[in-house]
Scaffold this active site. Structure first.
Site, PDB file in Angstrom:
ATOM      1  N   ARG A 160      -3.545  -2.656   0.978  1.00 31.70           N
ATOM      2  CA  ARG A 160      -2.826  -1.710   1.835  1.00 31.70           C
ATOM      3  C   ARG A 160      -3.747  -0.603   2.349  1.00 31.70           C
ATOM      4  O   ARG A 160      -3.347   0.555   2.495  1.00 31.70           O
ATOM      5  CB  ARG A 160      -1.618  -1.095   1.107  1.00 31.70           C
ATOM      6  CG  ARG A 160      -0.581  -2.082   0.648  1.00 31.70           C
ATOM      7  CD  ARG A 160       0.075  -2.830   1.804  1.00 31.70           C
ATOM      8  NE  ARG A 160       0.982  -3.846   1.282  1.00 31.70           N
ATOM      9  CZ  ARG A 160       0.617  -5.085   0.998  1.00 31.70           C
ATOM     10  NH1 ARG A 160      -0.629  -5.477   1.204  1.00 31.70           N
ATOM     11  NH2 ARG A 160       1.485  -5.954   0.533  1.00 31.70           N
ATOM     12  N   SER A 239       8.936  -1.111   1.910  1.00 33.61           N
ATOM     13  CA  SER A 239       8.502  -0.598   0.605  1.00 33.61           C
ATOM     14  C   SER A 239       7.965   0.828   0.778  1.00 33.61           C
ATOM     15  O   SER A 239       6.980   1.034   1.491  1.00 33.61           O
ATOM     16  CB  SER A 239       7.411  -1.490   0.017  1.00 33.61           C
ATOM     17  OG  SER A 239       7.909  -2.793  -0.187  1.00 33.61           O
ATOM     18  N   GLU A 343       3.710   4.678   0.803  1.00 31.03           N
ATOM     19  CA  GLU A 343       3.067   3.765   1.744  1.00 31.03           C
ATOM     20  C   GLU A 343       3.178   4.256   3.181  1.00 31.03           C
ATOM     21  O   GLU A 343       2.204   4.182   3.932  1.00 31.03           O
ATOM     22  CB  GLU A 343       3.659   2.360   1.597  1.00 31.03           C
ATOM     23  CG  GLU A 343       2.957   1.312   2.434  1.00 31.03           C
ATOM     24  CD  GLU A 343       3.351  -0.103   2.046  1.00 31.03           C
ATOM     25  OE1 GLU A 343       3.318  -0.976   2.934  1.00 31.03           O
ATOM     26  OE2 GLU A 343       3.669  -0.349   0.871  1.00 31.03           O
TER      27      GLU A 343
END
Length: 351
Positions: A160, A239, A343
């Protein structure tokens, strides 16, 4: 190039949250994107890049600068080479590659947002990450004042993360190239156990790419991870927290805390993350810390379908969302000594 002033930004995000931008520019060509970026840089105007808005948390006060919405279009297949303009809808692009019988991104179906955002976040799900198929990224380098092409090995991809995310004020992605696979209509080897189980096959097997895509879409929909304007469980950024990656010492301490809290026979999820690192599950942490599906009584709550998604139930503010996020983050830390990291990108606010 369209220009609006005091323009609402909430409708451009999947959270449907955030105040207005002083100025909103919509660019439909690479030249318009570059012109808007240069104009902001030349005048010292704060600049916010918006693609599909699926990874943004914008403050209630909005953005006092230029918000640049990238709405470029371009989908080109040359054999197994795919080139996408930054503004292309990612989920639709995945569907088109599957229709063409190509493999490599079929398990990334249903992820909201634009193609240009995928290398920034190194988007991944169900055993695939875009870094595995990206060959190069064409971007405008604000530091050099020119368009550059970065091969995959120069993109700094990790979980990520990427060079683009590490230097958010330097690069503006214009287009992304992928090397896909012609496997006779079959998917890439399945890596994610949940996907393999749902298909009744073993990890490493191939199935028709279209079937893999449909299965992933069904799995995502069951977790509220496919956009639906009528379903508030999808008014989210997917998420909200990344899965924590721990050193061996941190993991040992984590397991000790888990067993003290939940019992000596409880083993938390653990996945090798390279270089002696261990990745665990943010969803598991949130749930075991007491924040179950549907948690919350206000206008921002945890999804009723997935503990990793924080949602706007229709009347939330950004501050409502952040209050819930902080409660979850702090509760997980108190229970297990792990600090969850958000995130989505925050604009004008912080967790």
């Amino acid at each position: 190039m369209q220009e609006l002033h005091d323009a609402p930004l909430a409708p451009l995000t999947t959270f449907r949250l955030g105040g207005p931008a002083a100025r909103l520019v919509t660019a439909t060509t690479d030249d318009e994107v570059i012109a808007a970026v240069r104009a902001a840089d030349d005048t010292g105007t704060p600049l916010l890049i918006i693609g599909g808005g699926s990874n943004l948390v914008i403050g209630d006060k909005g953005f006092d600068g230029t918000a640049l919405r990238i709405a470029t279009r371009g989908f080109a297949l040359d054999g197994t080479t795919l080139t996408l303009a930054a503004g292309e809808n990612w989920s639709e692009a995945v569907a088109r590659t599957v229709e063409a019988g190509l493999a490599g991104i079929e398990c990334l179906a249903g992820i909201p947002g634009s193609a240009g955002a995928t290398p920034i976040q190194n988007v991944g799900a169900y055993g695939q990450e875009v870094s595995a198929t990206i060959t190069e990224v064409v971007a405008y380098d604000r530091r050099l004042g020119e368009t550059v092409t970065l091969p995959s090995e120069d993109c700094g991809f990790s979980y990520r993360h990427s060079r683009f995310k590490e230097h958010p004020d330097r690069f503006v992605v214009l287009r992304v190239r992928f090397a896909l696979e012609d496997a006779g209509g079959l998917s890439a080897p399945l890596k994610y156990p949940e996907t393999a189980r749902a298909l009744g096959v073993e990890a490493g097997d191939r199935v028709p790419a279209a079937v893999a895509r449909e299965t992933v879409l069904a799995l995502r929909a069951g977790k509220g991870m496919v956009l639906d304007p009528e379903d508030h469980d999808t008014w989210s950024a997917g998420s909200f927290f990344t899965n924590p990656v721990l050193t061996e010492a941190e993991h040992t301490d984590f397991v000790r805390r888990v067993q003290e809290r939940l019992g000596p026979d409880v083993a938390p999820p653990a996945f090798p993350a390279g270089d002696g690192l261990v990745k665990t599950s943010a969803a598991w942490l949130i749930d075991r810390a007491g924040f179950t599906k549907g948690y919350g009584s206000g206008p921002a709550r945890i999804s009723t379908k997935h503990t990793l998604a924080l949602t706007n139930r229709g009347a939330a503010t950004t501050e409502d969302l952040l209050a819930l996020a902080r409660e979850v983050r702090d509760g997980v830390h108190a229970a297990f000594g792990i600090t969850l990291v958000n995130e989505p990108v925050t604009v004008g606010v912080s967790l």
